[in-house]
Scaffold this active site. Sequence first.
Site, PDB file in Angstrom:
ATOM      1  N   ARG A 250      -7.274 -34.788 -10.012  1.00 23.31           N
ATOM      2  CA  ARG A 250      -6.861 -33.533 -10.653  1.00 23.31           C
ATOM      3  C   ARG A 250      -5.480 -33.623 -11.289  1.00 23.31           C
ATOM      4  O   ARG A 250      -5.153 -32.814 -12.162  1.00 23.31           O
ATOM      5  CB  ARG A 250      -6.977 -32.369  -9.670  1.00 23.31           C
ATOM      6  CG  ARG A 250      -8.438 -32.014  -9.391  1.00 23.31           C
ATOM      7  CD  ARG A 250      -8.602 -30.816  -8.487  1.00 23.31           C
ATOM      8  NE  ARG A 250      -7.956 -30.951  -7.214  1.00 23.31           N
ATOM      9  CZ  ARG A 250      -8.515 -31.450  -6.112  1.00 23.31           C
ATOM     10  NH1 ARG A 250      -9.756 -31.874  -6.154  1.00 23.31           N
ATOM     11  NH2 ARG A 250      -7.837 -31.532  -4.991  1.00 23.31           N
TER      12      ARG A 250
ATOM     13  N   GLU B 201      -3.628 -38.173   7.711  1.00 22.80           N
ATOM     14  CA  GLU B 201      -3.883 -37.577   9.015  1.00 22.80           C
ATOM     15  C   GLU B 201      -5.189 -38.088   9.616  1.00 22.80           C
ATOM     16  O   GLU B 201      -5.351 -38.157  10.818  1.00 22.80           O
ATOM     17  CB  GLU B 201      -3.969 -36.041   8.918  1.00 22.80           C
ATOM     18  CG  GLU B 201      -2.767 -35.364   8.310  1.00 22.80           C
ATOM     19  CD  GLU B 201      -2.747 -35.407   6.789  1.00 22.80           C
ATOM     20  OE1 GLU B 201      -3.800 -35.212   6.145  1.00 22.80           O
ATOM     21  OE2 GLU B 201      -1.672 -35.666   6.239  1.00 22.80           O
TER      22      GLU B 201
END
Length: 177
Positions: A64, A101
């Site tokens: 994006r 993460e």
Amino acid sequence: MTKREEIDLKRYIRNIPDFPKPGILFYDISTLMREPDAWQIAMGRLARQVAPWEPDMLAAVESRGFLTAAPLADRLGCGLLMLRKPGKLPGGTISHTYDLEYGSDTLQIQDDAIKPGQRVVVMDDLLATGGTLAASITLLRKAGANVVGASLLVELTGLGGRDKLDVPVKSLVTYEE
């Protein structure tokens, strides 16, 4: 219609709960992009925030980031390069693998994309925890760039991503998430 400066871009960004997985609130910029006046205003505001850095090149983070960096590079008269996932760029590449993460990821840049010392602004649609943007800056520096800033459409300020970056950061819209 209100003056361009008074338009709140948040009105054009759709929030989608539980996408791409439960517990995530996704900020969908496609709704902003399909409103021509709002999109023009967003691009104008991005141009005003990036131009003072005098970039030679905008570095777009897959995928994006491509959507904002390409029209902005055209407006500013600077070059554009893409930071991509492995296997998507032809020719020689420079890679950087980084931890997330939930695992790790890798970004690549073509090994001839940057001349040493070029002023580069890295661009993405959204700053959350900062892992991908920090990795992008590391990769660009590995390739010889002088990274002078980062520019984003959306920043989730409550996630502290900005704190992981050692360059100036500018975002058009912020949420406390």
